[in-house]
Design a protein around this motif. Structure first.
Motif, short mmCIF file in Angstrom:
data_model
loop_
_atom_site.label_atom_id
_atom_site.label_comp_id
_atom_site.label_asym_id
_atom_site.label_seq_id
_atom_site.Cartn_x
_atom_site.Cartn_y
_atom_site.Cartn_z
N VAL A 86 0.77 -1.16 0.09
CA VAL A 86 0.09 -0.06 -0.11
C VAL A 86 0.91 1.26 -0.08
O VAL A 86 2.05 1.31 0.77
N VAL A 87 0.58 2.10 -0.98
CA VAL A 87 1.18 3.49 -0.85
C VAL A 87 0.19 4.30 -0.18
O VAL A 87 -0.81 4.75 -0.79
N THR A 88 0.70 5.29 0.87
CA THR A 88 -0.23 6.15 1.40
C THR A 88 -0.49 7.63 0.81
O THR A 88 0.54 7.64 -0.21
N PRO A 89 -1.24 8.17 0.94
CA PRO A 89 -1.41 9.53 0.35
C PRO A 89 0.18 10.46 0.66
O PRO A 89 0.43 11.28 -0.13
N SER A 90 0.87 9.87 1.78
CA SER A 90 2.11 10.93 1.86
C SER A 90 3.37 10.14 1.17
O SER A 90 4.42 10.60 1.13
N GLY A 91 2.97 9.13 0.59
CA GLY A 91 4.06 8.20 -0.25
C GLY A 91 4.82 7.41 0.57
O GLY A 91 5.85 6.49 -0.02
N GLU A 92 4.26 6.75 1.69
CA GLU A 92 4.92 5.75 2.39
C GLU A 92 4.56 4.41 1.87
O GLU A 92 3.25 4.19 1.67
N TRP A 93 5.31 3.55 1.48
CA TRP A 93 5.11 2.12 1.26
C TRP A 93 5.00 1.08 2.54
O TRP A 93 6.01 1.12 3.25
N THR A 94 3.95 0.53 2.40
CA THR A 94 3.74 -0.51 3.37
C THR A 94 3.72 -1.70 2.90
O THR A 94 2.69 -1.97 1.99
N PHE A 95 4.32 -2.77 3.46
CA PHE A 95 4.13 -4.24 2.89
C PHE A 95 3.06 -4.92 3.71
O PHE A 95 2.52 -4.97 4.52
N LEU A 96 2.18 -5.58 2.60
CA LEU A 96 1.08 -6.38 3.10
C LEU A 96 1.38 -7.85 3.01
O LEU A 96 1.22 -8.65 4.04
N GLU A 97 1.91 -8.27 1.90
CA GLU A 97 2.48 -9.75 1.65
C GLU A 97 3.15 -10.08 0.66
O GLU A 97 3.39 -9.19 -0.58
N VAL A 98 3.73 -11.29 0.62
CA VAL A 98 4.54 -11.84 -0.63
C VAL A 98 3.95 -12.96 -1.09
O VAL A 98 3.89 -13.90 -0.21
N ASN A 99 3.85 -13.14 -2.13
CA ASN A 99 3.28 -14.59 -2.81
C ASN A 99 4.52 -15.29 -3.35
O ASN A 99 4.99 -14.84 -4.42
N PRO A 100 5.04 -16.29 -3.02
CA PRO A 100 6.21 -16.86 -3.55
C PRO A 100 6.01 -17.65 -4.89
O PRO A 100 6.82 -18.18 -5.68
N ASN A 101 4.77 -17.56 -5.40
CA ASN A 101 4.54 -17.93 -6.57
C ASN A 101 3.12 -17.37 -7.23
O ASN A 101 2.28 -17.93 -7.81
N GLY A 102 3.04 -16.12 -7.16
CA GLY A 102 1.85 -15.44 -7.27
C GLY A 102 1.66 -15.02 -8.74
O GLY A 102 2.88 -15.01 -9.55
N GLN A 103 0.55 -14.81 -9.25
CA GLN A 103 0.40 -14.75 -10.65
C GLN A 103 0.94 -13.19 -11.12
O GLN A 103 0.82 -12.39 -10.16
N TYR A 104 1.33 -12.95 -12.15
CA TYR A 104 1.72 -11.85 -13.03
C TYR A 104 1.23 -11.49 -14.16
O TYR A 104 1.34 -10.32 -14.57
#
Length: 322
Positions: free
Chosen positions: A280-298
């Motif tokens: 998630v990128v906040t209105p102030s531009g800060e990046w927050t990690f939510l999750e990582v999928n080791p085999n996610g679709q792209y």
């Protein structure tokens, strides 16, 4: 320089992401053997022997045969479990499943090949508590999180947050209810939901709601980074963009250097050559990690943006160094 040999693609019958990879490998004239573990033992036969130089033998269908010694890489996408006859007694089925996993699966894991991703490490990395801890230790910002089966703890967590709280399932939850397909996505909780007695039935994950300007799907293949902003135009998509793909737009972006460095550290710590990261990128531009999928679709990101993710995946499988 590329290695020589065959790429073994293990996935289910319907997998658009694997289709992209197979098509690109074919374009490069790289030999491909695609199979699903569900074909074993009725439609896929294994014969492998050990000598002083490792395991040698074949995987064979009614139409094709793979020389195990030629496997240079394995693309482990979304294979389905081995299938056994419905008439098999439950006790015999349990034994057959265990033997197939350790015998058939053991031969595959013993191949001296490049894996994307390594199944064991990918399975470990899918535990959200582990990836959240590792992300925080690697310098990425993570939301305040509670995992509990105690309703009172959930209420107290919401009081400490003093703001919106979101519930997230640990794994994708999909099924059919009254003949209709249903799925559980991230959900913003109403005050009356927090502390509900049903929380006691199993583990639940709660997080503080992070204000969003937009979200980012960042796909890492080795040391290569491909990032795209995801802008949601519906209420459902703003809560969880996976719930409403029709109301999303995408734009290529460049993550901050500290985020890129954190992503590389996470992959190194988890032992993964690939990861589909959500931020998630906040209105102030800060990046927050939510999750990582080791085999996610792209594929949906590549189609919308033109980012050459398939080429990067195939480079890795082929042994091409950037």
């Amino acid at each position: 320089m590329a290695d020589s040999g065959t790429v073994l693609v293990l996935t289910g019958a319907f997998d658009p992401t694997a289709d992209l990879v197979v098509e690109e490998l074919n374009r490069r004239a790289v030999p491909v053997f695609r199979a699903d573990t569900a074909w074993f033992p009725s439609r896929l036969a294994l014969a492998a022997g050990l000598d002083g130089n490792g395991w040698h033998g074949t995987l064979a269908t009614n139409h094709r045969s793979l020389d195990l010694a030629t496997v240079r890489a394995v693309y482990y996408r979304r294979p389905t479990p081995c299938e056994f006859p419905a008439s098999m007694p439950p006790e015999a089925r349990a034994v057959a499943v265990a033997e197939a996993r350790r015998g058939f699966g053991g031969i595959l894991s013993a191949l001296p090949a490049r894996w994307l991703p390594p199944p064991g490490r990918a399975a470990d990395a899918e535990y959200k508590p582990l990836q959240l801890r590792v992300a925080a230790e690697c310098g990425l910002r993570v939301p305040r999180t509670l995992i509990t089966n105690r309703p009172q703890e959930a209420r107290e967590f919401a009081d400490r947050i003093c703001g919106p709280v979101v519930y997230k399932p640990f794994t994708p939850i999909r099924g059919t209810v009254d003949g209709q397909s249903m799925a559980v996505y991230a959900t913003l909780l109403r005050p009356g939901d927090i502390g509900h007695p049903s929380i006691a039935t199993t583990a639940h994950l709660f997080q503080e709601w992070v204000p969003k300007a937009y979200e980012v799907r960042l796909t890492a293949v080795g040391r290569r980074i491909f990032a795209a902003e995801i802008h949601a135009t519906s209420v459902a998509a703003r809560t969880d963009w996976r719930s409403d793909y029709d109301n999303l737009t995408y734009r290529v972006c460049s993550p901050p250097a500290d985020v890129t460095a954190g992503v590389h550290r996470v992959l190194d710590r988890l032992g993964l050559p690939y990861g589909a990261f959500d931020f998630v990128v906040t209105p102030s531009g800060e990046w927050t990690f939510l999750e990582v999928n080791p085999n996610g679709q792209y594929g949906f990101v590549e189609q919308a943006t033109g980012l050459p993710i398939t080429a990067a995946v195939c480079d890795h499988l082929e042994g091409v160094t950037a």
